[in-house]
Write an enzyme that holds these catalytic residues in place. Structure first.
Site, PDB file in Angstrom:
ATOM      1  N   THR A   8       0.827  -1.217   0.000  1.00 31.71           N
ATOM      2  CA  THR A   8       0.000   0.000   0.000  1.00 31.71           C
ATOM      3  C   THR A   8       0.857   1.261   0.000  1.00 31.71           C
ATOM      4  O   THR A   8       0.474   2.292  -0.544  1.00 31.71           O
ATOM      5  CB  THR A   8      -0.924  -0.013   1.249  1.00 31.71           C
ATOM      6  OG1 THR A   8      -1.849  -1.066   1.078  1.00 31.71           O
ATOM      7  CG2 THR A   8      -1.681   1.275   1.430  1.00 31.71           C
ATOM      8  N   THR A  15       1.780  -4.519   4.195  1.00 31.41           N
ATOM      9  CA  THR A  15       1.654  -4.722   5.636  1.00 31.41           C
ATOM     10  C   THR A  15       1.212  -6.136   6.035  1.00 31.41           C
ATOM     11  O   THR A  15       1.529  -6.588   7.133  1.00 31.41           O
ATOM     12  CB  THR A  15       0.652  -3.723   6.246  1.00 31.41           C
ATOM     13  OG1 THR A  15      -0.612  -3.899   5.616  1.00 31.41           O
ATOM     14  CG2 THR A  15       1.125  -2.303   6.084  1.00 31.41           C
ATOM     15  N   ASP A  16       0.499  -6.815   5.137  1.00 25.53           N
ATOM     16  CA  ASP A  16      -0.127  -8.081   5.568  1.00 25.53           C
ATOM     17  C   ASP A  16       0.885  -9.114   6.052  1.00 25.53           C
ATOM     18  O   ASP A  16       0.639  -9.808   7.036  1.00 25.53           O
ATOM     19  CB  ASP A  16      -0.986  -8.673   4.444  1.00 25.53           C
ATOM     20  CG  ASP A  16      -2.287  -7.905   4.271  1.00 25.53           C
ATOM     21  OD1 ASP A  16      -2.636  -7.121   5.178  1.00 25.53           O
ATOM     22  OD2 ASP A  16      -2.940  -8.065   3.232  1.00 25.53           O
ATOM     23  N   LYS A  54       1.047  -7.703  13.020  1.00 21.73           N
ATOM     24  CA  LYS A  54      -0.029  -6.800  12.594  1.00 21.73           C
ATOM     25  C   LYS A  54      -1.306  -7.232  13.308  1.00 21.73           C
ATOM     26  O   LYS A  54      -1.769  -8.355  13.137  1.00 21.73           O
ATOM     27  CB  LYS A  54      -0.209  -6.887  11.076  1.00 21.73           C
ATOM     28  CG  LYS A  54      -1.289  -5.976  10.531  1.00 21.73           C
ATOM     29  CD  LYS A  54      -1.412  -6.077   9.013  1.00 21.73           C
ATOM     30  CE  LYS A  54      -2.555  -5.235   8.508  1.00 21.73           C
ATOM     31  NZ  LYS A  54      -2.709  -5.277   7.050  1.00 21.73           N
TER      32      LYS A  54
HETATM   33  N1  DAS Z   1      -2.510  -6.189   0.858  1.00 20.94           N
HETATM   34  C1  DAS Z   1      -1.525  -5.430   1.445  1.00 20.94           C
HETATM   35  C2  DAS Z   1      -0.117  -6.008   1.363  1.00 20.94           C
HETATM   36  O1  DAS Z   1       0.629  -5.811   0.414  1.00 20.94           O
HETATM   37  C3  DAS Z   1      -1.482  -3.990   1.200  1.00 20.94           C
HETATM   38  C4  DAS Z   1      -0.757  -3.361   2.363  1.00 20.94           C
HETATM   39  O2  DAS Z   1      -1.291  -3.417   3.463  1.00 20.94           O
HETATM   40  O3  DAS Z   1       0.312  -2.835   2.189  1.00 20.94           O
HETATM   41  O4  DAS Z   1       0.242  -6.580   2.333  1.00 20.94           O
END
Ligand code: DAS
Length: 209
Positions: free
Chosen positions: A5, A81-82, A160
């Protein structure tokens, strides 16, 4: 630059976030970064982190090792982030004798949104690299949902905890390594951390296939 993201914006045709920025565009979006450090940016992948496989950890680890060998003062890895916490742990096991900070940074909200956390997470990571004597893999993300400061979180303890909150990243069963803010004030919470050195990194890759 590995995508996520933090490299994306909302595609209003679908409502989804798409990872599209080049590393140069990302640095140009946040000109404060170049006032903190001499930044050299480059693209390794522009992908979402849910698509990462073990082969990607190996690719990223090797690219980080190349930069460490070139003598950089620190590395910021932009990442989705995932699975950012998993990558942080994987890199911590793969990279031995890391001599400077290797900071993973993501954002919960894309940088075209008013509530984006991208700028602050990146700027705090750059301040941390330029001001601290820490060496090793860590994560820099918002400490609270406000813009007070970021936490520097330990690579093998970070998780997370929420899908969209800006303060989703927490250190589990451990305190953060440090706190850093946009004005570069830095406070270490842990004292027993590995210091910068002249060691040479060794990469232990995952077996592919
Ligand atoms: N789906 C997410 C990922 O790439 C987008 C994010 O949270 O950065 O992990």
């Amino acid at each position: 630059h590995f995508g996520g993201t933090i490299a994306g914006e909302v595609d209003y045709a679908t409502g989804a976030v798409v990872a599209r920025f080049t590393p140069e565009e990302l640095v140009a979006k946040f000109p404060e970064l170049e006032q903190i450090a001499n930044i050299r940016s480059r693209l390794v992948r522009n992908m979402f982190s849910e698509d990462m496989r073990f082969a990607h950890y190996t690719i990223l680890g090797k690219e980080i090792a190349k930069e460490l060998a070139a003598g950089v003062d620190g590395i910021i890895v932009t990442h989705g982030t995932d699975t950012l916490g998993y990558t942080a742990a994987a890199l911590a096991f793969m990279l031995e004798h890391v001599s400077v900070p290797v900071v993973l940074v993501g954002s919960q909200r894309s940088s075209d949104r008013g509530s984006s956390d991208a700028a602050m997470n990146l700027i705090c990571a750059a301040h941390f690299i330029s001001k601290s004597d820490f060496a090793g893999v860590c994560v820099c993300m918002h400490e609270k949902s406000s813009d007070d400061f970021c936490s520097i979180l330990p690579a093998c303890k970070v998780r997370k905890m929420h899908a969209s909150r800006r303060d989703a990243f927490k250190s589990v069963n451990s305190v953060p390594i440090a706190k850093v803010d946009m004005k570069s004030s830095l406070e270490f919470v842990q004292t027993n951390y590995k210091r910068k050195s002249k060691e040479k990194v060794v990469v232990k890759g995952f077996k592919e296939g």
